[in-house]
Write a protein that holds these residues in place. Structure first.
Motif, mmCIF file in Angstrom:
data_model
loop_
_atom_site.group_PDB
_atom_site.id
_atom_site.type_symbol
_atom_site.label_atom_id
_atom_site.label_comp_id
_atom_site.label_asym_id
_atom_site.label_seq_id
_atom_site.Cartn_x
_atom_site.Cartn_y
_atom_site.Cartn_z
ATOM 1 N N ARG A 109 0.281 -0.736 0.164
ATOM 2 C CA ARG A 109 0.508 -0.346 0.152
ATOM 3 C C ARG A 109 0.808 0.859 0.314
ATOM 4 O O ARG A 109 0.372 2.031 -0.752
ATOM 5 C CB ARG A 109 -0.758 -0.088 1.043
ATOM 6 N N VAL A 110 2.015 1.454 0.758
ATOM 7 C CA VAL A 110 2.841 1.903 0.688
ATOM 8 C C VAL A 110 3.921 2.912 -0.432
ATOM 9 O O VAL A 110 4.031 3.551 -1.127
ATOM 10 C CB VAL A 110 3.515 2.604 1.986
ATOM 11 N N PHE A 111 4.114 1.446 -1.290
ATOM 12 C CA PHE A 111 4.727 1.364 -2.064
ATOM 13 C C PHE A 111 3.468 2.073 -3.508
ATOM 14 O O PHE A 111 4.224 2.959 -4.106
ATOM 15 C CB PHE A 111 5.169 -0.283 -2.993
ATOM 16 N N PHE A 112 2.601 1.361 -3.389
ATOM 17 C CA PHE A 112 1.609 2.741 -4.197
ATOM 18 C C PHE A 112 0.876 3.754 -3.840
ATOM 19 O O PHE A 112 1.377 4.686 -5.191
ATOM 20 C CB PHE A 112 -0.126 1.836 -4.137
ATOM 21 N N ILE A 113 1.264 4.201 -2.860
ATOM 22 C CA ILE A 113 0.926 5.576 -2.337
ATOM 23 C C ILE A 113 2.465 6.150 -3.070
ATOM 24 O O ILE A 113 2.711 7.440 -3.417
ATOM 25 C CB ILE A 113 0.685 5.887 -1.276
ATOM 26 N N LEU A 114 3.347 6.181 -3.007
ATOM 27 C CA LEU A 114 5.004 6.642 -2.837
ATOM 28 C C LEU A 114 4.824 6.942 -4.576
ATOM 29 O O LEU A 114 5.423 7.366 -5.506
ATOM 30 C CB LEU A 114 6.346 6.019 -2.918
ATOM 31 N N LEU A 115 4.539 5.380 -5.421
ATOM 32 C CA LEU A 115 4.468 5.315 -7.098
ATOM 33 C C LEU A 115 3.289 6.758 -7.359
ATOM 34 O O LEU A 115 3.496 6.693 -8.379
ATOM 35 C CB LEU A 115 4.070 4.019 -7.573
ATOM 36 N N GLY A 116 2.251 6.395 -6.692
ATOM 37 C CA GLY A 116 1.041 7.253 -7.154
ATOM 38 C C GLY A 116 1.708 8.701 -7.262
ATOM 39 O O GLY A 116 1.355 9.439 -8.301
ATOM 40 N N VAL A 117 2.289 8.992 -5.558
ATOM 41 C CA VAL A 117 3.170 10.743 -6.266
ATOM 42 C C VAL A 117 3.971 10.993 -6.874
ATOM 43 O O VAL A 117 3.726 11.850 -7.094
ATOM 44 C CB VAL A 117 3.414 10.770 -4.596
ATOM 45 N N THR A 118 4.604 10.013 -7.261
ATOM 46 C CA THR A 118 5.947 10.198 -8.171
ATOM 47 C C THR A 118 5.315 10.549 -9.565
ATOM 48 O O THR A 118 5.964 10.887 -10.058
ATOM 49 C CB THR A 118 6.895 8.796 -7.994
ATOM 50 N N VAL A 119 4.062 9.305 -9.705
ATOM 51 C CA VAL A 119 3.594 9.435 -10.885
ATOM 52 C C VAL A 119 2.798 10.564 -11.335
ATOM 53 O O VAL A 119 3.154 11.894 -12.649
ATOM 54 C CB VAL A 119 2.530 9.137 -11.214
ATOM 55 N N LEU A 120 2.144 11.738 -10.008
ATOM 56 C CA LEU A 120 1.378 12.649 -10.517
ATOM 57 C C LEU A 120 2.669 13.603 -10.634
ATOM 58 O O LEU A 120 2.802 15.069 -11.576
ATOM 59 C CB LEU A 120 0.765 13.185 -8.382
ATOM 60 N N GLU A 121 4.427 13.937 -9.899
ATOM 61 C CA GLU A 121 5.072 14.555 -9.769
ATOM 62 C C GLU A 121 5.721 14.634 -11.686
ATOM 63 O O GLU A 121 5.581 15.842 -11.923
ATOM 64 C CB GLU A 121 6.100 13.843 -9.278
ATOM 65 N N PHE A 122 5.471 13.446 -11.924
ATOM 66 C CA PHE A 122 6.122 13.312 -13.852
ATOM 67 C C PHE A 122 4.887 13.917 -14.361
ATOM 68 O O PHE A 122 5.458 14.760 -16.287
ATOM 69 C CB PHE A 122 6.233 11.742 -14.230
ATOM 70 N N PHE A 123 4.091 13.831 -14.152
ATOM 71 C CA PHE A 123 2.449 14.502 -14.974
ATOM 72 C C PHE A 123 3.075 15.803 -14.979
ATOM 73 O O PHE A 123 2.169 16.323 -15.369
ATOM 74 C CB PHE A 123 0.992 13.777 -14.440
ATOM 75 N N ILE A 124 2.788 16.384 -13.871
ATOM 76 C CA ILE A 124 3.265 17.982 -13.679
ATOM 77 C C ILE A 124 4.204 18.098 -14.324
ATOM 78 O O ILE A 124 3.808 19.253 -15.274
ATOM 79 C CB ILE A 124 2.721 17.987 -11.843
ATOM 80 N N ALA A 125 5.593 18.152 -14.160
ATOM 81 C CA ALA A 125 6.471 18.067 -14.808
ATOM 82 C C ALA A 125 6.733 17.669 -16.419
ATOM 83 O O ALA A 125 6.686 18.889 -17.603
ATOM 84 C CB ALA A 125 7.214 17.118 -14.816
ATOM 85 N N LEU A 126 5.435 16.751 -16.769
ATOM 86 C CA LEU A 126 6.140 16.279 -18.202
ATOM 87 C C LEU A 126 4.888 16.629 -19.249
ATOM 88 O O LEU A 126 4.489 17.030 -20.607
ATOM 89 C CB LEU A 126 5.816 15.063 -18.943
ATOM 90 N N TYR A 127 3.307 17.514 -18.334
ATOM 91 C CA TYR A 127 2.170 17.277 -19.004
ATOM 92 C C TYR A 127 1.558 18.693 -18.680
ATOM 93 O O TYR A 127 1.392 19.685 -19.673
ATOM 94 C CB TYR A 127 1.553 16.642 -18.512
ATOM 95 N N CYS A 128 1.720 19.031 -17.652
ATOM 96 C CA CYS A 128 0.702 20.292 -16.745
ATOM 97 C C CYS A 128 2.322 21.900 -17.702
ATOM 98 O O CYS A 128 1.599 23.085 -17.693
ATOM 99 C CB CYS A 128 0.415 20.577 -15.749
ATOM 100 N N LEU A 129 3.266 21.352 -17.130
ATOM 101 C CA LEU A 129 4.128 22.558 -17.757
ATOM 102 C C LEU A 129 4.114 22.684 -18.518
ATOM 103 O O LEU A 129 4.360 23.969 -18.959
ATOM 104 C CB LEU A 129 5.613 22.494 -16.641
ATOM 105 N N PRO A 130 4.369 21.955 -19.507
ATOM 106 C CA PRO A 130 4.404 22.404 -21.644
ATOM 107 C C PRO A 130 3.523 22.928 -21.740
ATOM 108 O O PRO A 130 3.110 23.776 -22.893
ATOM 109 C CB PRO A 130 4.802 21.242 -21.869
ATOM 110 N N HIS A 131 2.503 23.048 -21.377
ATOM 111 C CA HIS A 131 0.759 22.960 -21.346
ATOM 112 C C HIS A 131 0.770 24.734 -20.854
ATOM 113 O O HIS A 131 -0.621 24.914 -21.134
ATOM 114 C CB HIS A 131 -0.419 22.351 -21.831
#
Length: 115
Positions: A26-48
């Motif tokens: 459960r903790v692993f998937f929470i950490l994975l979700g937070v990391t995916v959210l960081e990548f989403f912000i960096a790769l999708y939200c900022l360029p747009h």
């Protein structure tokens, strides 16, 4: 095995019973979700241009603090310690972050004030 060795082995075994495989995953998937959210912000939200750079930096810092808290709490077993030890570790870190941020703010103020 003597009674004393058996008691020590049983005590050591009971020390980590609170971290089951399910909680670890459960903790692993929470950490994975937070990391995916960081990548989403960096790769999708900022360029747009959904966020400004300042908002993105704040989100990165907040998400990184969340990840660090989960790692310290679960994988370093701080969550299962007594409250005194937790406060002895967490409070100095909070003050350190606070004082460093004040020094950065004051440094920028002094730097901008000099002409």
């Amino acid at each position: 095995m003597s009674a004393h060795e058996h008691a020590i082995a049983h005590e050591h075994h009971g020390e980590h019973e609170t971290m089951s495989k399910g909680k670890i995953w459960r903790v692993f998937f929470i950490l994975l979700g937070v990391t995916v959210l960081e990548f989403f912000i960096a790769l999708y939200c900022l360029p747009h241009a959904w966020f400004s750079q300042e908002v993105a930096n704040f989100l990165y810092i907040a998400l990184t603090i969340v990840k660090a808290a989960y790692i310290v709490a679960y994988f370093m077993h701080l969550k299962f310690e007594k409250i005194g030890l937790i406060l002895a570790i967490v409070l100095p870190m909070i003050f350190l972050i606070y004082f460093v941020s004040l020094m950065i703010i004051e440094g920028n103020h002094l730097l901008l004030g000099v002409k």
